[in-house]
Design a protein around this motif. Sequence first.
Motif, PDB file in Angstrom:
ATOM      1  N   ARG A 159       0.804  -1.227   0.000  1.00  0.00           N
ATOM      2  CA  ARG A 159       0.000   0.000   0.000  1.00  0.00           C
ATOM      3  C   ARG A 159       0.837   1.278   0.000  1.00  0.00           C
ATOM      4  NH1 ARG A 159      -4.772  -1.450  -1.831  1.00  0.00           N
ATOM      5  NH2 ARG A 159      -5.453  -3.331  -0.830  1.00  0.00           N
ATOM      6  N   GLY A 160       1.586   1.530  -1.066  1.00  0.00           N
ATOM      7  CA  GLY A 160       2.224   2.831  -1.270  1.00  0.00           C
ATOM      8  C   GLY A 160       3.440   3.142  -0.428  1.00  0.00           C
ATOM      9  N   LEU A 161       4.149   2.161   0.061  1.00  0.00           N
ATOM     10  CA  LEU A 161       5.307   2.422   0.920  1.00  0.00           C
ATOM     11  C   LEU A 161       6.460   3.072   0.159  1.00  0.00           C
ATOM     12  CD1 LEU A 161       6.575   2.047   3.723  1.00  0.00           C
ATOM     13  CD2 LEU A 161       7.309  -0.218   2.988  1.00  0.00           C
ATOM     14  N   LEU A 162       6.695   2.680  -1.091  1.00  0.00           N
ATOM     15  CA  LEU A 162       7.861   3.147  -1.833  1.00  0.00           C
ATOM     16  C   LEU A 162       7.596   4.354  -2.719  1.00  0.00           C
ATOM     17  CD1 LEU A 162       9.255  -0.293  -3.029  1.00  0.00           C
ATOM     18  CD2 LEU A 162      10.037   1.071  -1.106  1.00  0.00           C
ATOM     19  N   GLY A 163       6.378   4.768  -2.903  1.00  0.00           N
ATOM     20  CA  GLY A 163       6.053   5.796  -3.883  1.00  0.00           C
ATOM     21  C   GLY A 163       6.871   7.059  -3.781  1.00  0.00           C
ATOM     22  N   VAL A 164       6.890   7.705  -2.645  1.00  0.00           N
ATOM     23  CA  VAL A 164       7.608   8.957  -2.471  1.00  0.00           C
ATOM     24  C   VAL A 164       9.110   8.745  -2.598  1.00  0.00           C
ATOM     25  CG1 VAL A 164       8.131  10.766  -0.796  1.00  0.00           C
ATOM     26  CG2 VAL A 164       5.804   9.964  -1.051  1.00  0.00           C
ATOM     27  N   TYR A 165       9.613   7.673  -2.049  1.00  0.00           N
ATOM     28  CA  TYR A 165      11.055   7.442  -2.063  1.00  0.00           C
ATOM     29  C   TYR A 165      11.575   7.200  -3.476  1.00  0.00           C
ATOM     30  CZ  TYR A 165      10.297   7.053   2.908  1.00  0.00           C
ATOM     31  OH  TYR A 165       9.934   7.312   4.195  1.00  0.00           O
ATOM     32  N   SER A 166      10.794   6.543  -4.325  1.00  0.00           N
ATOM     33  CA  SER A 166      11.257   6.301  -5.691  1.00  0.00           C
ATOM     34  C   SER A 166      11.313   7.609  -6.474  1.00  0.00           C
ATOM     35  CB  SER A 166      10.358   5.286  -6.397  1.00  0.00           C
ATOM     36  OG  SER A 166       9.066   5.802  -6.558  1.00  0.00           O
ATOM     37  N   GLU A 167      10.376   8.526  -6.238  1.00  0.00           N
ATOM     38  CA  GLU A 167      10.403   9.807  -6.925  1.00  0.00           C
ATOM     39  C   GLU A 167      11.581  10.654  -6.459  1.00  0.00           C
ATOM     40  OE1 GLU A 167       7.133  13.120  -8.335  1.00  0.00           O
ATOM     41  OE2 GLU A 167       6.514  11.467  -7.062  1.00  0.00           O
ATOM     42  N   ILE A 168      11.903  10.589  -5.175  1.00  0.00           N
ATOM     43  CA  ILE A 168      13.069  11.309  -4.656  1.00  0.00           C
ATOM     44  C   ILE A 168      14.346  10.751  -5.276  1.00  0.00           C
ATOM     45  CG2 ILE A 168      14.455  11.723  -2.582  1.00  0.00           C
ATOM     46  CD1 ILE A 168      11.773  11.830  -1.022  1.00  0.00           C
ATOM     47  N   LEU A 169      14.447   9.426  -5.359  1.00  0.00           N
ATOM     48  CA  LEU A 169      15.612   8.795  -5.963  1.00  0.00           C
ATOM     49  C   LEU A 169      15.746   9.182  -7.433  1.00  0.00           C
ATOM     50  CD1 LEU A 169      17.997   6.814  -5.819  1.00  0.00           C
ATOM     51  CD2 LEU A 169      16.378   4.985  -6.343  1.00  0.00           C
ATOM     52  N   GLY A 170      14.664   9.124  -8.179  1.00  0.00           N
ATOM     53  CA  GLY A 170      14.690   9.497  -9.592  1.00  0.00           C
ATOM     54  C   GLY A 170      15.096  10.948  -9.788  1.00  0.00           C
ATOM     55  N   GLY A 171      14.543  11.841  -8.990  1.00  0.00           N
ATOM     56  CA  GLY A 171      14.904  13.259  -9.077  1.00  0.00           C
ATOM     57  C   GLY A 171      16.354  13.506  -8.718  1.00  0.00           C
ATOM     58  N   SER A 172      16.850  12.786  -7.729  1.00  0.00           N
ATOM     59  CA  SER A 172      18.255  12.935  -7.327  1.00  0.00           C
ATOM     60  C   SER A 172      19.197  12.480  -8.439  1.00  0.00           C
ATOM     61  CB  SER A 172      18.536  12.117  -6.064  1.00  0.00           C
ATOM     62  OG  SER A 172      17.734  12.568  -5.005  1.00  0.00           O
ATOM     63  N   ILE A 173      18.837  11.398  -9.118  1.00  0.00           N
ATOM     64  CA  ILE A 173      19.676  10.912 -10.226  1.00  0.00           C
ATOM     65  C   ILE A 173      19.711  11.944 -11.345  1.00  0.00           C
ATOM     66  CG2 ILE A 173      19.835   9.159 -12.049  1.00  0.00           C
ATOM     67  CD1 ILE A 173      18.784   7.127  -9.964  1.00  0.00           C
ATOM     68  N   LEU A 174      18.556  12.529 -11.697  1.00  0.00           N
ATOM     69  CA  LEU A 174      18.540  13.547 -12.749  1.00  0.00           C
ATOM     70  C   LEU A 174      19.354  14.772 -12.342  1.00  0.00           C
ATOM     71  CD1 LEU A 174      14.864  13.478 -14.088  1.00  0.00           C
ATOM     72  CD2 LEU A 174      16.914  12.541 -15.131  1.00  0.00           C
ATOM     73  N   CYS A 175      19.245  15.190 -11.084  1.00  0.00           N
ATOM     74  CA  CYS A 175      20.057  16.316 -10.605  1.00  0.00           C
ATOM     75  C   CYS A 175      21.540  15.986 -10.712  1.00  0.00           C
ATOM     76  CB  CYS A 175      19.712  16.658  -9.147  1.00  0.00           C
ATOM     77  SG  CYS A 175      18.201  17.587  -8.940  1.00  0.00           S
ATOM     78  N   GLY A 176      21.907  14.774 -10.345  1.00  0.00           N
ATOM     79  CA  GLY A 176      23.305  14.354 -10.423  1.00  0.00           C
ATOM     80  C   GLY A 176      23.832  14.404 -11.847  1.00  0.00           C
ATOM     81  N   PHE A 177      23.037  13.927 -12.815  1.00  0.00           N
ATOM     82  CA  PHE A 177      23.477  13.978 -14.209  1.00  0.00           C
ATOM     83  C   PHE A 177      23.580  15.423 -14.692  1.00  0.00           C
ATOM     84  CE2 PHE A 177      22.149   9.475 -14.536  1.00  0.00           C
ATOM     85  CZ  PHE A 177      23.362   8.988 -14.981  1.00  0.00           C
ATOM     86  N   GLY A 178      22.643  16.251 -14.287  1.00  0.00           N
ATOM     87  CA  GLY A 178      22.711  17.666 -14.674  1.00  0.00           C
ATOM     88  C   GLY A 178      23.939  18.344 -14.112  1.00  0.00           C
ATOM     89  N   LEU A 179      24.246  18.065 -12.849  1.00  0.00           N
ATOM     90  CA  LEU A 179      25.449  18.643 -12.231  1.00  0.00           C
ATOM     91  C   LEU A 179      26.722  18.100 -12.893  1.00  0.00           C
ATOM     92  CD1 LEU A 179      24.369  18.617  -8.470  1.00  0.00           C
ATOM     93  CD2 LEU A 179      24.614  20.614  -9.975  1.00  0.00           C
ATOM     94  N   ASN A 180      26.684  16.837 -13.298  1.00  0.00           N
ATOM     95  CA  ASN A 180      27.830  16.255 -13.995  1.00  0.00           C
ATOM     96  C   ASN A 180      28.047  16.955 -15.344  1.00  0.00           C
ATOM     97  OD1 ASN A 180      29.971  14.476 -14.523  1.00  0.00           O
ATOM     98  ND2 ASN A 180      28.618  13.089 -15.621  1.00  0.00           N
TER      99      ASN A 180
END
Length: 184
Positions: A159-180
């Motif tokens: 029942r929705g345990l991972l939803g928010v955490y997966s979006e945070i992880l995805g956003g962090s990866i995109l930020c990391g690539f942008g900073l790279n």
Amino acid sequence: MSVYQIGEIVSLVFMAIALGMDAFSVSLGMGMQRLRLKRIAIVGAVIGLFHMIMPFIGILLGQAISEQIGQYALLTGGLLLVGIGAQMVFSAFNHEAKRLAEPVGFGLIFFALSVSLDSFSVGLSLGLSQVKTVIALLLFGAASMMLTWAGMILGRKMRGLLGVYSEILGGSILCGFGLNILFG
């Protein structure tokens, strides 16, 4: 294959997973509607298709812009990725309830469009950086389709345990690539 080409493909795989995380998190909630496996397969395929169409349009526009703005293209692409990633992270903390559309007909099209809008912007930034278009599109489509399937099936189980955490992880990866791109 050179080391540079392998590195580019690995970067695209991680970017595809990051883009698919948005579809994954939304699919967790959609999967809680107890959809049939046939419907889950259709929804995943449509979302995968949209995750190929939207960045393709973005890549075409990015390449057209790239020829005109030259040296600022890389800077713009990096800033777009950081902005998209930051938006994904901040939206994960928005606790307002989202009304889920029924994944049939126009509801399915709206659902697929809404989770693939961020891939348009990523496609725009990739078009600015002259990335391999076919490989990027296939990876984006495959990753989002598989993550949508995984999210919907997982949503059936929990029942929705991972939803928010997966979006945070995805956003962090995109930020990391942008900073790279900006500083690498």
